[in-house]
Design an enzyme around this catalytic site. Structure first.
Site, PDB file in Angstrom:
ATOM      1  CG  HIS A   3      56.826  43.129  49.256  1.00  0.00           C
ATOM      2  ND1 HIS A   3      58.059  44.158  49.505  1.00  0.00           N
ATOM      3  CD2 HIS A   3      56.909  42.063  50.246  1.00  0.00           C
ATOM      4  CE1 HIS A   3      57.742  44.476  50.596  1.00  0.00           C
ATOM      5  NE2 HIS A   3      57.362  42.838  51.622  1.00  0.00           N
TER       6      HIS A   3
ATOM      7  CG  ASP B 172      59.663  48.631  51.045  1.00  0.00           C
ATOM      8  OD1 ASP B 172      60.652  47.575  50.338  1.00  0.00           O
ATOM      9  OD2 ASP B 172      61.306  49.387  51.273  1.00  0.00           O
TER      10      ASP B 172
END
Length: 498
Positions: free
Chosen positions: A469, A473
């Site tokens: 992450h 995204d």
């Protein structure tokens, strides 16, 4: 004769180091492989052994100086040739009686090249014993590294006269494993020596790195509390730093010894040392959890169209290309298609930079008796279904036989893991660092689905994408999985590049 002492290879992407400590002074006598100095990089501590026996001459790079790879560190005056009565003393592990018969020549069995960034291995199994006759290229022993198994063949025909490195010993690349006597008159040694005794009762037979001892003394760290990762358990400076940074142990484990296992339970247990491959798997997976901001997103795919297409053409495909048409080529092509739209899933973080890859080196996770390995298919964006299927089959077969080279398991940019072959219905795959994405495939299972307002039975598979992450995204991860799903549910999209 003057010998140069130079900076060794420091590892991938490491170009310079700092001279931390000189263990020898000019004019001192040194033995071959005796430690001369210690270098520190931003990642590891590197020891520099003496390339020959002799006297240390000039020290070119003093403590604190920064040096590049292959830079000159010092010079060494090599010892003259030893006469018949003036033989150099050998390490205790090499104290063996060499008795090749007249007409035979002594041949050393050495550790072969282990691959990029691999500097040592463990002797797993000896297939021959001292005194055995061997043929040229006959297998003598097997070594285990943290990634692959390496077989060592006999360099010539003859008799194995001495085993220097026993099973369980750790050996360096280029180190000596055994000795042979070759030629028609080759014969076994008259007697085999007894194993050497430990150097000191209750003591370690290796010295810790001086920089580690210095840091432990400064910080008041008990050496017994530090786990050494150097050769033969030698404590290195980074081991001390890791021990200092490690959170304090909870008080609960201290009470554990008060409740030992019953003797009858211990008698039914078996303790087996982890292989280097399993140790590396454990370390890398934990590093992945500790480093990446890992998250998993899920979707499901209707496999009806892919299965129909495969059933229609699998016989013709195998007849023409000599390879079975499986599902992995469809998933590989679908991932390539999705990665082109969402390139951050095919990228990696390097410090404060993001490195985008304009190619796809696909890692295909494969279970083997030794553990999980990930052979890499390079430039799959340019390969056909047949080329992908052939390479998967060939690399999978050699992975199970432990024949993969180091180079074949490096450089992957994305990974596919198929837990469905073992019956997994749903799981969260763990990232293979430094990659930023891994796709988990699962079992195909018939389930009732609503199709155009009607309930129909469809072969469904859950898909899982684990991603970093920090670089990917949620929108990109979901988009990637949706594109894979669309390509598999309508394989014509792959042909039309849609």
């Amino acid at each position: 004769m003057s010998v140069e002492v130079r900076v060794p290879t420091l590892g991938e992407s490491v170009t310079e180091a700092t001279v931390a400590t000189w263990f020898k002074k000019p004019g001192e006598t040194v033995a071959v492989d005796e430690m001369l100095c210690e270098l520190e990089t931003d990642k590891v501590t590197v020891e520099v052994p003496s390339p020959a026996a002799g006297v240390l001459g000039e020290i070119v790079a003093a403590e604190g100086e920064t040096v590049g790879v292959d830079a000159l560190l010092a010079t060494l005056s090599e010892e003259g040739n030893a006469g018949p009565e003036d033989v150099k003393p050998r390490a205790h592990s090499e104290m063996v009686e060499e008795a090749p018969a007249a007409g035979g020549a002594a041949v050393d069995v050495m550790v072969p090249t282990l691959g990029e960034s691999v500097t040592e291995a463990t002797v797993a199994t000896w297939f021959k014993a001292v005194g055995d006759t061997v043929e040229a290229d006959e297998m003598l022993c097997e070594l285990e590294t943290d990634k692959v198994s390496v077989e060592v063949p006999a360099p010539a025909a003859g008799v194995l006269t001495a085993i220097i490195a026993n099973e369980g010993d750790t050996v360096a690349a280029g180190g000596k494993l055994a000795e042979m006597s070759t030629g028609a008159g080759a014969s076994a040694p008259a007697a085999a020596p007894a194993p050497a005794a430990p150097t000191a009762a209750g003591g370690k037979d290796v010295e810790n790195a001086p920089s580690a001892n210095k840091l432990m003394a400064e910080k008041g760290v008990d050496p017994a509390s530090v786990s050494g990762t150097g050769k033969d358990g030698r404590i290195m400076k980074e081991d001390v730093l890791n021990a200092l940074n490690k959170p304090a142990a909870a008080p609960a484990p201290a009470a554990a010894p008060a409740a030992p296992r019953p003797a009858e339970d211990a008698a039914r247990e078996e303790r087996v040392k982890m292989t280097k491959l399993r140790q590396t798997i454990a370390r890398r997976l934990k590093e992945s959890q500790n480093t990446a901001a890992m998250l998993t997103t899920y979707n499901e795919v209707d496999m009806t169209e892919v299965m129909a297409l495969r059933n229609a053409y699998k016989d013709q495909f195998e007849k023409k290309h000599g390879a079975r048409l499986g599902f992995m080529s469809f998933f590989t092509k679908a991932c390539v298609h999705a990665l082109q739209e969402v390139p951050e899933v095919n990228a990696e973080i390097d410090g404060t930079d993001i490195v985008y890859k304009n190619y796809v080196n696909m890692g295909i996770a494969a279970g083997t008796p030794q553990g999980l390995v990930v052979p890499v298919l390079r430039d799959v964006q340019d390969k056909s279904f047949a080329e992908i299927e052939k390479e998967i089959a060939e690399k999978g077969r050699r992975a199970r036989d432990g024949k993969l080279s180091m180079a074949e398991m490096q450089g992957g940019t994305f990974t596919i893991s198929n837990g469905g072959v073992y019956g997994s219905l749903m799981s969260s795959p763990i990232l293979n660092p430094p990659q930023s994405g891994i796709l988990g495939m699962h079992k195909i299972q018939d389930r009732p689905m609503v199709i155009n307002g009607e309930i129909k039975i469809r072969p469904m598979m859950y898909l899982a994408l684990s991603y970093d992450h920090r670089i990917v995204d949620g929108k990109g991860a979901v988009t990637f999985l949706v594109r894979v799903k669309e390509a598999l549910e309508d394989p014509r999209r792959l042909l039309m590049d849609l």
